[in-house]
Design a protein around this motif. Structure first.
Motif, PDB file in Angstrom:
ATOM      1  N   PHE A   1      -7.158   1.105   7.137  1.00 30.31           N
ATOM      2  CA  PHE A   1      -7.174   1.273   8.587  1.00 30.31           C
ATOM      3  C   PHE A   1      -8.570   1.578   9.111  1.00 30.31           C
ATOM      4  O   PHE A   1      -8.900   1.244  10.250  1.00 30.31           O
ATOM      5  CB  PHE A   1      -6.198   2.386   9.001  1.00 30.31           C
ATOM      6  CG  PHE A   1      -4.761   1.939   9.038  1.00 30.31           C
ATOM      7  CD1 PHE A   1      -4.275   1.220  10.119  1.00 30.31           C
ATOM      8  CD2 PHE A   1      -3.902   2.212   7.988  1.00 30.31           C
ATOM      9  CE1 PHE A   1      -2.961   0.788  10.152  1.00 30.31           C
ATOM     10  CE2 PHE A   1      -2.586   1.787   8.010  1.00 30.31           C
ATOM     11  CZ  PHE A   1      -2.114   1.075   9.097  1.00 30.31           C
TER      12      PHE A   1
ATOM     13  N   ALA B   1      -4.479   3.775   2.425  1.00 27.90           N
ATOM     14  CA  ALA B   1      -4.218   3.487   3.835  1.00 27.90           C
ATOM     15  C   ALA B   1      -5.421   3.867   4.690  1.00 27.90           C
ATOM     16  O   ALA B   1      -5.799   3.131   5.613  1.00 27.90           O
ATOM     17  CB  ALA B   1      -2.982   4.257   4.296  1.00 27.90           C
ATOM     18  N   HIS B   2      -6.038   4.980   4.377  1.00 30.30           N
ATOM     19  CA  HIS B   2      -7.233   5.420   5.098  1.00 30.30           C
ATOM     20  C   HIS B   2      -8.337   4.375   5.006  1.00 30.30           C
ATOM     21  O   HIS B   2      -8.982   4.029   6.002  1.00 30.30           O
ATOM     22  CB  HIS B   2      -7.714   6.751   4.524  1.00 30.30           C
ATOM     23  CG  HIS B   2      -9.027   7.213   5.071  1.00 30.30           C
ATOM     24  ND1 HIS B   2      -9.191   7.636   6.366  1.00 30.30           N
ATOM     25  CD2 HIS B   2     -10.250   7.301   4.491  1.00 30.30           C
ATOM     26  CE1 HIS B   2     -10.451   7.984   6.564  1.00 30.30           C
ATOM     27  NE2 HIS B   2     -11.113   7.781   5.444  1.00 30.30           N
TER      28      HIS B   2
ATOM     29  N   VAL C   1       0.856  -1.194   0.000  1.00 29.67           N
ATOM     30  CA  VAL C   1       0.000   0.000   0.000  1.00 29.67           C
ATOM     31  C   VAL C   1       0.888   1.237   0.000  1.00 29.67           C
ATOM     32  O   VAL C   1       1.790   1.352   0.835  1.00 29.67           O
ATOM     33  CB  VAL C   1      -0.934   0.012   1.224  1.00 29.67           C
ATOM     34  CG1 VAL C   1      -1.737   1.300   1.278  1.00 29.67           C
ATOM     35  CG2 VAL C   1      -1.858  -1.197   1.185  1.00 29.67           C
TER      36      VAL C   1
ATOM     37  N   PHE D   1       2.928  -1.295   4.354  1.00 28.31           N
ATOM     38  CA  PHE D   1       2.504   0.067   4.089  1.00 28.31           C
ATOM     39  C   PHE D   1       3.761   0.933   3.992  1.00 28.31           C
ATOM     40  O   PHE D   1       4.506   1.074   4.963  1.00 28.31           O
ATOM     41  CB  PHE D   1       1.580   0.556   5.200  1.00 28.31           C
ATOM     42  CG  PHE D   1       1.204   2.009   5.084  1.00 28.31           C
ATOM     43  CD1 PHE D   1       0.690   2.510   3.912  1.00 28.31           C
ATOM     44  CD2 PHE D   1       1.378   2.876   6.155  1.00 28.31           C
ATOM     45  CE1 PHE D   1       0.356   3.851   3.795  1.00 28.31           C
ATOM     46  CE2 PHE D   1       1.037   4.201   6.058  1.00 28.31           C
ATOM     47  CZ  PHE D   1       0.519   4.695   4.868  1.00 28.31           C
TER      48      PHE D   1
ATOM     49  N   MET E   1      -3.388  10.242   7.474  1.00 28.60           N
ATOM     50  CA  MET E   1      -2.730   9.143   6.774  1.00 28.60           C
ATOM     51  C   MET E   1      -1.655   9.631   5.816  1.00 28.60           C
ATOM     52  O   MET E   1      -0.846   8.848   5.331  1.00 28.60           O
ATOM     53  CB  MET E   1      -3.776   8.308   6.029  1.00 28.60           C
ATOM     54  CG  MET E   1      -4.650   7.483   6.942  1.00 28.60           C
ATOM     55  SD  MET E   1      -3.687   6.277   7.895  1.00 28.60           S
ATOM     56  CE  MET E   1      -4.936   5.733   9.070  1.00 28.60           C
TER      57      MET E   1
ATOM     58  N   ALA F   1       5.308   3.920   4.345  1.00 29.97           N
ATOM     59  CA  ALA F   1       5.147   5.256   4.917  1.00 29.97           C
ATOM     60  C   ALA F   1       6.091   6.256   4.264  1.00 29.97           C
ATOM     61  O   ALA F   1       5.758   7.434   4.094  1.00 29.97           O
ATOM     62  CB  ALA F   1       5.390   5.204   6.427  1.00 29.97           C
TER      63      ALA F   1
END
Length: 505
Positions: free
Chosen positions: A96, A92-93, A86, A399, A435, A401
């Protein structure tokens, strides 16, 4: 960039091993997708899957290139291990928001007997009654605002000692390795907050924990790759890196057992505040506790507390200082703010931080560009659907980041150090906006100590900017990246010479 020969050699052995054992080991998974579509996937190779796309030892950058070419939601395969990658804030929003509980297990741990990176620590324990109990105990007594404020005096004493140490080096015109000095400070602060005031620096315990933290960091990447091949290796009776892992675990065990015994044998003074070890020992002895923890639980939690509490903050502080020194205008703006609010007669204090928005913006910008953990790793405990795509259970969630916080669709000039962007950070769409900025993870497995980390990092950087000029070799600092385990660090450690600017005592 230097070649990571150890990792290349390991990869070579794994490839040879896989070729020899492919027909025996790689079988069709029991839980097939039953005709449902998996997320899009780049072209793969037999056996290794998409492993050939990881052209760099900087995994987050290799994955960034993959996502930039193929999209923000991808299905990858490293050998037999399925991975969902991701790489956007909106994706991501969605995950999660809808699947936080399902992805609340990190899926990465060493063997069950290890005190570090084992299944009973903060980092690797499955989400459930045990983790909720110890998290509640830790947040209540160490991380909630009242507890953080209560320990402010301890941090102030160590910050002043940090300043004095730098001043002594400045007098001798010695260069300092910023990461090493900051790690000493962060480690002793953290040690005194969780172990109490009864231990002096002369005891050597804090220094010993720093040594073990460094050893543990080196194991994190190895544990990650060993987990990817665990099911295969277990069939063959092979356990990668077990000797190294258990060696560090035994060292932790000896040190923590000694501290536990000293806590149990030393009577508390009436005016002595309880520390985290006291609270955990009370829970250990309490037959009516919500969860019955063991002595090994306590050791695991404290071993990983140092790993998760000191190394990430150290790296983030070093990166931020490097950017500050590479940008003289930012340095001058920070000093102007600190001199106006704090003055020149005293050292910066934690109570000053609300009145130092630019300093806080600099810290946030450093974390945006250089998140301590560039990859947030989780595992799907149950199969589910994301954007109409099927995700099998036990799939790894990666994910990125690092990619999200440098995404040009979310950030203007994402590769430039611009603290001003956080002075006007919009509050509209706060949950999804958050996010876009995710240096401490997200959801119920996000870092509970992010507020404390920000405070410690801000006062440390504030002290170095307020009290010293810094001489560097050359015109610019080398900002090349590397990974210490799974933590983002500078390939060339930041070394510079402090020059006294003012003496606030």
């Amino acid at each position: 960039m230097g070649v990571d020969f150890e990792n290349c050699f390991i990869l070579f052995l794994i490839c040879i091993f896989s070729l020899l054992c492919y027909s025996i080991i790689f079988k069709k998974p029991k839980n097939s997708r039953r005709g449902r579509d998996l997320p899009p996937s780049p072209p793969s190779l037999p056996i290794v899957g998409h492993l050939h796309l990881l052209l760099s030892t900087l995994i987050h950058k290799s994955l960034q290139k993959i996502s930039s070419k193929y999209g923000p939601l991808l299905h990858l395969r490293f050998f037999h291990v399925p991975i969902i990658l991701v790489s956007s804030a909106s994706m991501a929003h969605e995950i999660f928001k809808s699947h936080d509980l399902n992805i609340s297990y990190r899926g990465v741990s060493a063997n069950g007997e290890s005190l570090v990176l084992g299944p009973s620590g903060f980092l690797s324990a499955p989400y459930g009654d045990y983790l909720k109990f110890v998290k509640k105990l830790t947040v209540t007594n160490l991380l909630r605002p009242q507890a953080v404020e209560k320990a402010q005096g301890v941090r102030a004493v160590e910050l002043r000692r940090f300043y004095t140490n730098l001043l002594e080096k400045a007098k001798k015109k010695e260069s300092v390795e910023i990461a090493m000095e900051v790690m000493k400070l962060t480690n002793i602060m953290f040690f005194r907050m969780i172990m109490g005031r009864r231990y002096s620096e002369e005891s050597g315990y804090a220094e010993r924990f720093m040594e073990l933290t460094t050893k543990s960091l080196a194991l994190t990447k190895k544990v990650f790759f060993a987990n990817m091949l665990r099911s295969i290796l277990e069939k063959l009776g092979i356990s990668l890196f077990n000797k190294e892992i258990m060696g560090v675990s035994r060292e932790y065990d000896e040190l923590l057992e000694k501290i536990l015994v000293e806590h149990e044998e030393t009577p508390e003074e009436e005016d002595q505040d309880k520390d985290m070890m006291d609270y955990f020992l009370e829970a250990y002895r309490d037959e009516k506790a919500e969860y019955k923890i063991t002595r090994n639980h306590i050791k695991c939690l404290f071993a990983e507390s140092f790993l998760g509490g000191t190394a990430p903050s150290t790296g983030a502080t070093e990166w931020t200082m490097a950017e500050i020194l590479n940008n003289p205008k930012i340095l001058e703006k920070m000093r102007e703010e600190i001199d106006t609010v704090v003055g020149k007669a005293r050292l910066i204090q934690e109570s000053d931080l609300p009145d130092l928005p630019y300093l806080q913006a600099v810290v946030k910008e450093g974390l945006r560009m250089y998140p301590p953990f560039p990859l947030v790793l989780r595992a799907f405990q149950e199969s589910c659907e994301i954007k109409g795509f099927y995700v099998p259970k036990e799939t790894v969630l990666a994910f990125n980041a690092y990619h999200v916080m440098r995404d040009p669709d979310s950030w203007e000039d994402p590769d430039e150090f611009k603290p001003e962007r956080f002075l006007d950070f919009s509050r509209s769409g706060q949950e999804e906006q958050g996010m876009k900025y995710i240096p401490f993870g997200a959801g119920r497995r996000g870092c509970p100590g992010s507020n404390l980390a920000n405070i410690m990092q801000s006062t440390t950087i504030g002290t170095m900017v307020q009290c010293f000029d810094w001489r560097i070799k050359g015109d610019k600092i080398n900002m090349e990246e590397t990974l210490a385990g799974l933590i983002l660090t500078m390939a060339t450690p930041l070394k510079c010479t402090p020059v006294p600017r003012l003496r606030p005592f």
